[in-house]
Design an enzyme around this catalytic site. Structure first.
Site, PDB file in Angstrom:
ATOM      1  N   ASP A 149       0.832  -1.202   0.000  1.00 27.43           N
ATOM      2  CA  ASP A 149       0.000   0.000   0.000  1.00 27.43           C
ATOM      3  C   ASP A 149       0.868   1.253   0.000  1.00 27.43           C
ATOM      4  O   ASP A 149       0.572   2.221   0.703  1.00 27.43           O
ATOM      5  CB  ASP A 149      -0.949  -0.001   1.209  1.00 27.43           C
ATOM      6  CG  ASP A 149      -2.133   0.936   1.011  1.00 27.43           C
ATOM      7  OD1 ASP A 149      -2.424   1.276  -0.157  1.00 27.43           O
ATOM      8  OD2 ASP A 149      -2.760   1.334   2.002  1.00 27.43           O
ATOM      9  N   LYS A 151       1.902   4.613  -1.208  1.00 27.09           N
ATOM     10  CA  LYS A 151       1.259   5.734  -1.896  1.00 27.09           C
ATOM     11  C   LYS A 151       1.580   6.991  -1.095  1.00 27.09           C
ATOM     12  O   LYS A 151       2.071   6.902   0.046  1.00 27.09           O
ATOM     13  CB  LYS A 151      -0.245   5.508  -2.007  1.00 27.09           C
ATOM     14  CG  LYS A 151      -0.960   5.310  -0.662  1.00 27.09           C
ATOM     15  CD  LYS A 151      -2.429   5.047  -0.892  1.00 27.09           C
ATOM     16  CE  LYS A 151      -3.159   4.849   0.442  1.00 27.09           C
ATOM     17  NZ  LYS A 151      -4.603   4.626   0.244  1.00 27.09           N
ATOM     18  N   ASN A 154       0.867   7.391   2.662  1.00 28.67           N
ATOM     19  CA  ASN A 154       1.595   6.531   3.591  1.00 28.67           C
ATOM     20  C   ASN A 154       3.089   6.821   3.628  1.00 28.67           C
ATOM     21  O   ASN A 154       3.875   6.031   4.156  1.00 28.67           O
ATOM     22  CB  ASN A 154       1.361   5.055   3.240  1.00 28.67           C
ATOM     23  CG  ASN A 154      -0.072   4.645   3.499  1.00 28.67           C
ATOM     24  OD1 ASN A 154      -0.759   5.249   4.321  1.00 28.67           O
ATOM     25  ND2 ASN A 154      -0.547   3.624   2.807  1.00 28.67           N
ATOM     26  N   ASP A 171       1.418   2.709   7.987  1.00 38.53           N
ATOM     27  CA  ASP A 171       0.228   1.927   7.627  1.00 38.53           C
ATOM     28  C   ASP A 171       0.575   0.567   7.029  1.00 38.53           C
ATOM     29  O   ASP A 171       0.698   0.403   5.816  1.00 38.53           O
ATOM     30  CB  ASP A 171      -0.674   2.701   6.670  1.00 38.53           C
ATOM     31  CG  ASP A 171      -2.080   2.080   6.608  1.00 38.53           C
ATOM     32  OD1 ASP A 171      -2.231   0.938   7.098  1.00 38.53           O
ATOM     33  OD2 ASP A 171      -2.991   2.725   6.087  1.00 38.53           O
ATOM     34  N   THR A 190      -4.943   0.935  -3.396  1.00 37.69           N
ATOM     35  CA  THR A 190      -5.562   2.086  -4.034  1.00 37.69           C
ATOM     36  C   THR A 190      -5.359   1.983  -5.538  1.00 37.69           C
ATOM     37  O   THR A 190      -4.216   1.865  -5.996  1.00 37.69           O
ATOM     38  CB  THR A 190      -4.931   3.393  -3.496  1.00 37.69           C
ATOM     39  OG1 THR A 190      -5.067   3.402  -2.067  1.00 37.69           O
ATOM     40  CG2 THR A 190      -5.611   4.613  -4.083  1.00 37.69           C
TER      41      THR A 190
END
Length: 488
Positions: A149, A151, A154, A171, A190
């Site tokens: 994740d 991105k 984060n 995260d 995402t």
């Protein structure tokens, strides 16, 4: 019981005590679908931390909250990591409704927010931040941990009030340990940042993080998102087709080395994508600005305009739907207030309403797509099972026919064996009779020889030749030639 004994070590990771007995809980820093992050202070030391309250799922049938296995996985991974560029876990508490993670307080905000506030950004500065991200990911990948994740939301700064702030990866709700020989598939993350193998529901590994780093680098240098479409479906289609380019409008000030770095990360085939070690050794990361085109040596380092990055971060904060991650609502409120001052309160309120409506529609769309996908997978599995049953029945029928053929063949072989025994008996009887007849002929010819007297007379020669022929015939009476001659 066995299950209780298996779960007990994990249960011990969570203190069954009130977090309020050890920490003063302060203001809310952010929240997500099933989590709230609050500032807290440890009573014994006065040290500040972030308390992440994760709502537990109360039953397997419920859709509210996070299932215990996912919380345990996140805690297990966080307990393994200790690196300057990765957020650290300090403590874990549990009560009836929540698991509370006491995390390192990261108060510098998001990297992209920090860079968007600058008037311009040199490529060397961008490289220094990307290198910090790579070093954090390198540490995770060395432990076979995939973040899944990565991105802008984060990638946080520990403290933004220093010349080169320190990056922290946060995260780990989607992070997994990758085991050799164990296939892992999932659809999460995402859409804008996920790798093609996630979209295509293919086996996942550490390579997915490298794709996300390529997307982050592209956005950081241009303020544009390489695969973002008008709809989620269009975005995912762009990702699977690896449909992007380096628009001159966005990349006129970007070096070829930077573009080469991005190209080698945004590769569909995971085997050909840069590994974390190869990315750290790429000339754009290692050069520190000394490798430039000859005409650039005399000039100042290229300055990348941050206006588009600023526009991207505002759009990202106001319209991107949460997807298994925790949204910083305090930052969101500040952005809405800024827009309200520029666009005047009433208009901004209308836009916020439209944004929320879009988010709801997007969530409904995601839910419908997931439901359709599960239905399709279920139908496919049902079809495969039906096909297997048909093949099984076919094999079973073939097996039955084969057994019947074996029994019939055995029966025919038995009859043939009995017939052979009968023929052998007949042959033996015939051979004995023939032998007796030949013996009689030989004796008869011998009698002729005795009566003829002289050994050299024609009759004696005839008798001798006849006797030899009869003797040879007698010796061969049981041979294959006689048997063949009798046509048995």
């Amino acid at each position: 019981t066995l299950q209780a004994s298996m779960r007990s070590p994990t249960m011990e990771m969570f203190k069954q005590q009130k977090v309020e007995d050890f920490y003063d809980i302060g203001e809310e820093l952010g929240s997500g679908q099933f989590a709230i992050v609050k500032k807290c202070r440890e009573k014994s030391t006065g040290q500040e931390y972030a308390a992440k309250f994760i709502k537990k799922r109360q039953s397997r049938a419920s859709r509210r909250g996070v299932c215990r296995e996912e919380i345990e996985r996140e805690v297990s991974i966080l307990r393994q990591v200790l690196h300057p560029n990765v957020i650290t876990l300090h403590d874990v508490f549990e009560n009836r409704t929540d698991v509370v993670l006491i995390l390192e307080l990261v108060s510098g905000g998001e990297l992209f927010d920090f860079l968007a506030q600058k008037e311009s950004l040199s490529e060397e500065e961008a490289t220094s931040f990307i290198k910090q991200i790579l070093e954090g990911v390198n540490y995770l990948h060395a432990k076979k941990i995939a973040h899944f994740d990565l991105k802008p939301e984060n990638i946080m700064l520990l403290d933004k009030n220093i010349p080169i702030p320190h990056i922290k990866l946060i995260d780990f709700g989607l992070a997994h340990e990758i085991e050799d020989g164990v296939e892992f598939k999932n659809i999460f993350g995402t859409p804008e940042f996920v790798a093609p193998e996630i979209v295509n529901y293919e086996p996942l590994g550490l390579e997915a993080d490298m794709w996300s780093i390529g997307v982050i680098t592209y956005i950081l240098l241009s303020g544009a998102s390489p695969f973002l479409g008008d709809t989620k479906q269009e975005t995912l289609a762009n990702i699977t087709a690896v449909s992007y380019d380096f628009d001159e409008e966005f990349f006129s000030q970007t070096s070829e080395l930077a573009k080469d770095f991005i190209r080698k990360l945004l590769v569909k085939e995971t085997r050909k994508r840069l590994t974390i070690q190869e990315a750290l050794r790429h000339p754009w990361i290692t050069s520190k600005g000394e490798i430039r085109a000859p005409e650039q040596h005399k000039a100042e380092p290229n300055q990348l305009k941050t206006k588009r990055l600023r526009e991207y971060t505002i759009k990202c904060h106001s319209s991107m739907p949460p997807n298994n991650t925790y949204v910083n609502f305090e930052r969101f409120a500040r952005v809405v207030e800024d827009v309200a001052r520029v666009e005047q309160g009433c208009r901004a309120l209308t836009e916020a309403h439209d944004t929320i409506q879009d988010d709801v529609e997007t969530l409904i769309s995601i839910y419908n797509e997931k439901e359709a996908w599960y239905r399709e997978e279920s139908e496919r599995a049902r079809h495969d099972l039906s096909q297997l049953r048909y093949e099984f029945r076919k094999v079973k029928s073939s097996k039955k026919l084969l057994r019947e053929d074996i029994r019939a063949t055995g029966s025919r072989l038995g009859g043939a064996a009995r017939k052979l025994d009968h023929l052998q008996t007949q042959f033996e009887t015939l051979r004995q009779e023939l032998s007796a007849d030949l013996q009689w002929l030989q004796e008869l010819v011998g009698g002729f020889q005795l009566e003829s007297g002289s050994m050299d007379s024609p009759s004696s020669v005839f008798c001798r030749d006849t006797g030899e022929s009869l003797g040879e015939l007698l010796n061969r009476s049981c041979s294959e030639e006689v048997l063949a001659g009798l046509k048995l």
